[in-house]
Design an enzyme around this catalytic site. Structure first.
Site, PDB file in Angstrom:
ATOM      1  N   HIS A 120       0.804  -1.036  -0.091  1.00  0.00           N
ATOM      2  CA  HIS A 120       0.264   0.096  -0.060  1.00  0.00           C
ATOM      3  C   HIS A 120       0.978   1.594   0.433  1.00  0.00           C
ATOM      4  CE1 HIS A 120      -3.395   2.195   1.132  1.00  0.00           C
ATOM      5  NE2 HIS A 120      -2.797   2.691   1.129  1.00  0.00           N
ATOM      6  N   CYS A 121       0.798   2.048  -0.939  1.00  0.00           N
ATOM      7  CA  CYS A 121       1.885   3.289  -1.239  1.00  0.00           C
ATOM      8  C   CYS A 121       0.718   4.798  -0.297  1.00  0.00           C
ATOM      9  CB  CYS A 121       2.453   3.151  -2.876  1.00  0.00           C
ATOM     10  SG  CYS A 121       3.461   5.201  -2.884  1.00  0.00           S
ATOM     11  N   PRO A 122       1.343   5.459   0.049  1.00  0.00           N
ATOM     12  CA  PRO A 122       0.758   6.266   0.535  1.00  0.00           C
ATOM     13  C   PRO A 122       0.915   7.464  -0.538  1.00  0.00           C
ATOM     14  CG  PRO A 122       1.917   5.799   1.937  1.00  0.00           C
ATOM     15  CD  PRO A 122       2.307   4.898   1.185  1.00  0.00           C
ATOM     16  N   GLY A 157      -1.878   6.985  -3.164  1.00  0.00           N
ATOM     17  CA  GLY A 157      -3.250   7.180  -1.988  1.00  0.00           C
ATOM     18  C   GLY A 157      -4.081   5.924  -2.742  1.00  0.00           C
ATOM     19  N   ASN A 158      -3.249   4.810  -3.386  1.00  0.00           N
ATOM     20  CA  ASN A 158      -4.002   3.306  -3.240  1.00  0.00           C
ATOM     21  C   ASN A 158      -3.399   2.171  -3.654  1.00  0.00           C
ATOM     22  OD1 ASN A 158      -6.124   2.149  -4.464  1.00  0.00           O
ATOM     23  ND2 ASN A 158      -5.786   2.929  -6.187  1.00  0.00           N
TER      24      ASN A 158
END
Length: 494
Positions: free
Chosen positions: A200-202, A205-206
């Site tokens: 999960h890559c902040p 945003g997804n």
């Protein structure tokens, strides 16, 4: 109305017509449906996601860092095109702003494609599928343990499959109620199981999974080139100006170049390093999740190897970047199927007929079907509100068995309402079959009053004329049977 060709005591009987379209109709309320606009699946999606543009855009709920990414890219690139490119295109070549523009649009396109797309979310099991799977798991565990667990939540359950000679475990997800396919994992931030979950890559945003990994890789790779490109030509701009007016004057003449150089200097290391790490993962056909856990590390044993690798770097890169893009499995823009209308039942638990069923509550489907059967049979063989019984010495009617002081009905015959008196053995056959004068003033059950069973008549539609004539013909046959029985009684008395 009289049936064609019929005669006897039924010729003066009339059926009371009840409009099924009226709001006060007793039989309309069971088929009422709540009129509401159909909802799309994204409106009731169980995961922690945001949807925009009627479900076309899908993101995680934590999007603050994503906006920071947008600001950094837009501000840095905007300053470069506004303050550095005019000087560089004049002193060096006009190709510099053109190449910078191509890189910028490619970075923005891959970023938005990564952030706004479905990463490969797996749909959750329906209640029926989850119950069936839990029952299968429960039976398997009971056989293995020799007893039931009785409410105890067992440890994570797994299944084993063989992929290219390597044993891979499929874990059961207690949230989604499914066995996750190979390489899938449950994201704790989005609360979804994602196929070929990477991480999960902040910053985007997804989640990064099977359906957007290639766009994520192209984003960080192109961003690395753009960052290096801007940083290199900002330094070139400052050096050229310092040769003419001095270093301090050059910084004063172009303060935006200083800000661009600082941002690019501190970000280029992490971006380039991240690009190199994912290049290694693609060349070995691994995911970040598998690499961090050491799923295919040689430390776990000499026989532990990656079953998904093709054994060739070029083939692994082509499979990850050029392979077919799988469709989305959640159909987030599809419409929710409307629920089946529930039938209503009486509040006191007793089946009511005709006009007495003006106020009724919802009942289950089995009770409604049983009441429907009785009403249809009662329409074919009308029952008076007060019907005496026959004695055990007289000839019984077909389908009825008389025993003792009470008359009982055999299985399959309609059960009279509780408001009717019990059949006794003090009345003769002639009293059991009333004359036509006794029919006057009595209300008979009409076909419109009978609720239609599921699948036979459309919900809320009145019974057609053909159904009415069929019931009337049955009533006519019943009247002829009564005349024949009455004639037999007179002959026996003579």
């Amino acid at each position: 109305m009289t049936p064609g060709g019929g005669s006897g005591p039924m010729k003066d009987c009339e059926y009371s017509q009840i409009s099924t379209h009226s709001s006060s109709s007793p039989m309309e309320s069971p088929h009422k449906k709540k009129k509401s606009a159909p909802k799309r699946k994204w409106e009731v999606f169980p995961g922690r996601n945001k949807f925009f543009c009627n479900g076309r855009i899908m993101m995680a709920r934590q999007t603050g860092v994503f906006y920071l990414t947008l600001v950094l890219i837009l501000v840095t690139s905007g300053l470069f095109f506004a303050f550095d490119c005019p000087y560089l295109s004049e002193k060096i070549t006009p190709a510099i702003p053109a190449i910078g523009g191509i890189l910028f649009f490619f970075v923005m396109g891959t970023l938005l494609r990564t952030s706004f797309s479905d990463p490969g979310v797996l749909p959750r099991a329906t209640p029926d599928e989850a119950a069936d799977l839990e029952r299968q798991i429960g039976n398997t565990e009971d056989i293995a343990n020799g007893s039931s667990s009785g409410g105890y939540r067992p440890p994570p359950r797994t299944k084993e499959v063989i992929i290219n000679g390597q044993t891979v475990k499929l874990k059961y997800c207690f949230t989604c109620k499914i066995f996750r396919p190979p390489r899938a994992s449950h994201c704790s931030l989005c609360d979804n199981c994602v196929e070929r979950f990477d991480h999960h890559c902040p910053w985007v945003g997804n989640c990064v999974g099977k359906r957007n990994y290639r766009f994520f890789y192209m984003f960080i790779l192109s961003l690395s080139f753009l960052t290096v490109f801007i940083f290199a030509f900002v330094i070139t701009h400052v050096i050229l100006r310092s040769q003419q007016t001095g270093f301090l004057n050059a910084l004063k003449d172009s303060p935006a170049s200083v800000l661009e150089a600082v941002v690019c200097f501190f970000s280029v290391w992490s971006i380039v390093g991240l690009s190199g790490f994912h290049t290694y993962l693609i060349s070995s056909n691994q995911t970040t999740n598998e690499d961090i856990k050491g799923s295919w590390s040689n430390k776990r044993g000499k026989e532990n190897y990656n079953p998904y690798s093709y054994g060739n770097i070029f083939t692994n890169c082509c499979a990850a970047l050029c392979g077919p893009l799988s469709p989305s499995l959640i159909d987030r823009r599809g419409f929710i199927q409307p629920d089946t209308p529930q039938l209503a039942g009486p509040s006191n638990g007793i089946t009511m007929y005709g006009a007495t069923q003006s106020q009724s509550n919802m009942c289950d489907q089995d009770q409604c079907i049983q009441s429907t059967k009785f009403v249809l049979q009662a329409a074919a063989t009308p029952l008076l509100q007060s019907e005496p019984s026959i004695t055990s010495e007289e000839l019984p009617l077909p389908g009825k068995t008389i025993s003792g002081p009470c008359a009982t009905l055999t299985l399959g015959q309609p059960t009279p309402p509780s408001s009717m008196p019990n059949l006794t053995s003090d009345t003769g056959l002639t009293d059991m079959i009333p004359l036509k004068e006794e029919h006057e003033g009595h209300q008979f059950l009409t076909p419109e009053e009978a609720p239609s069973p599921p699948g036979m008549l459309p919900s809320g539609s009145p019974i057609t004329h053909s159904h009415t004539m069929h019931v009337l013909s049955l009533a006519s046959q019943d009247s002829l049977h009564e005349d024949s029985v009455r004639g037999l009684v007179k002959l026996s008395s003579v």
